[in-house]
Scaffold this active site. Structure first.
Site, short mmCIF file in Angstrom:
data_model
loop_
_atom_site.label_atom_id
_atom_site.label_comp_id
_atom_site.label_asym_id
_atom_site.label_seq_id
_atom_site.Cartn_x
_atom_site.Cartn_y
_atom_site.Cartn_z
N MET A 92 0.79 -1.23 0.00
CA MET A 92 0.00 0.00 0.00
C MET A 92 0.82 1.28 0.00
O MET A 92 0.28 2.37 0.17
CB MET A 92 -0.94 0.00 1.21
CG MET A 92 -1.90 -1.17 1.24
SD MET A 92 -2.82 -1.35 -0.30
CE MET A 92 -3.93 0.04 -0.14
N LEU A 118 6.26 3.46 -4.12
CA LEU A 118 7.71 3.33 -4.16
C LEU A 118 8.29 4.52 -4.92
O LEU A 118 7.79 4.89 -5.99
CB LEU A 118 8.10 2.03 -4.87
CG LEU A 118 7.65 0.76 -4.12
CD1 LEU A 118 7.71 -0.44 -5.04
CD2 LEU A 118 8.49 0.54 -2.88
N HIS A 148 -3.34 -5.13 -9.72
CA HIS A 148 -4.30 -4.07 -9.43
C HIS A 148 -5.71 -4.60 -9.71
O HIS A 148 -5.95 -5.19 -10.78
CB HIS A 148 -4.02 -2.84 -10.30
CG HIS A 148 -4.96 -1.72 -10.02
ND1 HIS A 148 -4.86 -0.95 -8.87
CD2 HIS A 148 -6.04 -1.26 -10.69
CE1 HIS A 148 -5.85 -0.07 -8.87
NE2 HIS A 148 -6.58 -0.23 -9.95
N ASP A 200 6.10 1.48 -12.89
CA ASP A 200 6.97 2.58 -13.28
C ASP A 200 6.83 3.67 -12.21
O ASP A 200 6.38 3.39 -11.10
CB ASP A 200 6.64 3.07 -14.70
CG ASP A 200 5.23 3.63 -14.80
OD1 ASP A 200 4.58 3.81 -13.75
OD2 ASP A 200 4.79 3.91 -15.94
N GLU A 201 7.18 4.90 -12.54
CA GLU A 201 7.21 5.90 -11.48
C GLU A 201 5.84 6.52 -11.20
O GLU A 201 5.69 7.34 -10.30
CB GLU A 201 8.27 6.96 -11.79
CG GLU A 201 9.66 6.34 -11.69
CD GLU A 201 10.78 7.28 -12.09
OE1 GLU A 201 10.63 8.50 -11.90
OE2 GLU A 201 11.79 6.78 -12.59
#
Ligand code: GRF
Length: 209
Positions: free
Chosen positions: A92, A95, A111, A143-144
Site C-alpha cells: 500500500m 515506491l 491491481h 513505473d514511477e
C-alpha cells in the site's frame, strides 16, 4: 536453468502472496520466493510467509524520517538477497523513483481493476459505483506513476446486478490469484518484451526444464 529469486512486498492479508506460494508448491511457478517484506508488523502476509518457510521481514516506516530512507532500506534488503523479481501483492505504499530505477522492468503489481480505468485505492468500489458491466484485474510493470506501467496480463469478470462492492471484489480476487503467478512466471522465463507501452508475450522456449 537457475530459478529467479522473487521478493514479495505486501501490506495486508496476503491472499495474492498465498496464491504465489501455492503456485510454487504446485510447480506452476518456478521461482525461489526468497523474502516477504511488509511495512506493517501485523500483516497476515508475514505469517503466511513464515508458514511457508520463507523469510519474513517487517520494515517499520516510522523508523525512517523520509520515504527515500525507507526505500533505501528496502533496496538494501533486496540487493543483499540478490532478488531478481519484485512482486507487489497488496503493497500500500508508493515506491519512490530511486527504488523503481534500481530494479528496471523487474517490479510487477496486481491491481484490482481493468487499467487504465480505476487506478488508485478501492478500485473495485470505484468500478461498482461507476456502473461498469465488466470489471477485472491487471498485472503490470511498475513505473514511477501510480498504476501506470505497461500491462502484462488482464482478466475480466462480469458485474452482476445484485453485486455489492464486496461480492464484486471477491469475483475479481479469484482472477487475481490466477493471473498474478502466471505473469510472474512469464517474467521469470524472460518472455515479456516491452515495446513502448505494449508488452509482447514471447513463445515459450523449448526444453524449459
Ligand atoms: C488485492 O485486491 C490487490 O489487487 C490489491 O490489494 C489487494 C491485496 O489483497 N493491490 P491480498 O493482500 O493479496 O489479499
Amino acid at each position: 536453468m537457475e530459478k529467479k529469486a522473487l521478493a514479495v512486498l505486501a501490506s495486508g492479508r496476503g491472499t495474492n502472496l498465498q496464491a504465489i506460494l501455492d503456485a510454487v508448491a504446485a510447480g506452476q511457478l518456478r521461482v525461489d520466493v526468497r523474502v516477504v517484506i511488509s511495512d506493517r508488523g501485523d500483516a497476515p502476509a508475514l505469517d503466511r510467509a513464515r508458514q511457508a518457510g520463507v523469510e519474513a521481514i517487517f520494515v517499520n516506516p516510522r523508523q525512517y524520517s523520509t520515504r527515500r530512507d525507507f526505500d533505501r532500506a528496502l533496496i538494501a534488503i533486496l540487493q543483499e538477497r540478490k532478488i531478481d523479481i519484485i512482486a507487489l501483492a497488496g503493497y500500500m505504499r508508493i515506491l519512490g523513483p530511486e527504488f523503481v530505477r534500481t530494479f528496471p522492468r523487474r517490479i510487477v503489481n496486481i491491481h484490482p481493476a481493468l487499467l487504465p480505468a480505476f487506478p488508485g485505492l478501492e478500485a473495485q468500489t470505484q468500478a461498482w459505483r461507476y456502473g461498469v458491466k465488466i470489471a477485472g484485474c491487471t498485472v503490470h510493470f511498475v513505473d514511477e506513476g501510480v498504476d501506470t506501467g505497461p500491462i502484462i496480463l488482464q482478466a475480466a469478470v462480469p458485474v452482476l446486478d445484485d453485486d455489492t462492492p464486496e461480492t464484486l471484489a471477491a469475483r475479481i480476487l479469484v482472477e487475481e490469484h490466477r493471473i498474478f503467478p502466471q505473469a510472474i512466471q512469464l517474467l521469470a522465463e524472460n518472455r515479456l518484451q516491452i515495446e513502448g507501452r505494449r508488452v509482447r508475450i514471447l513463445p515459450a522456449a523449448p526444453d524449459q526444464d
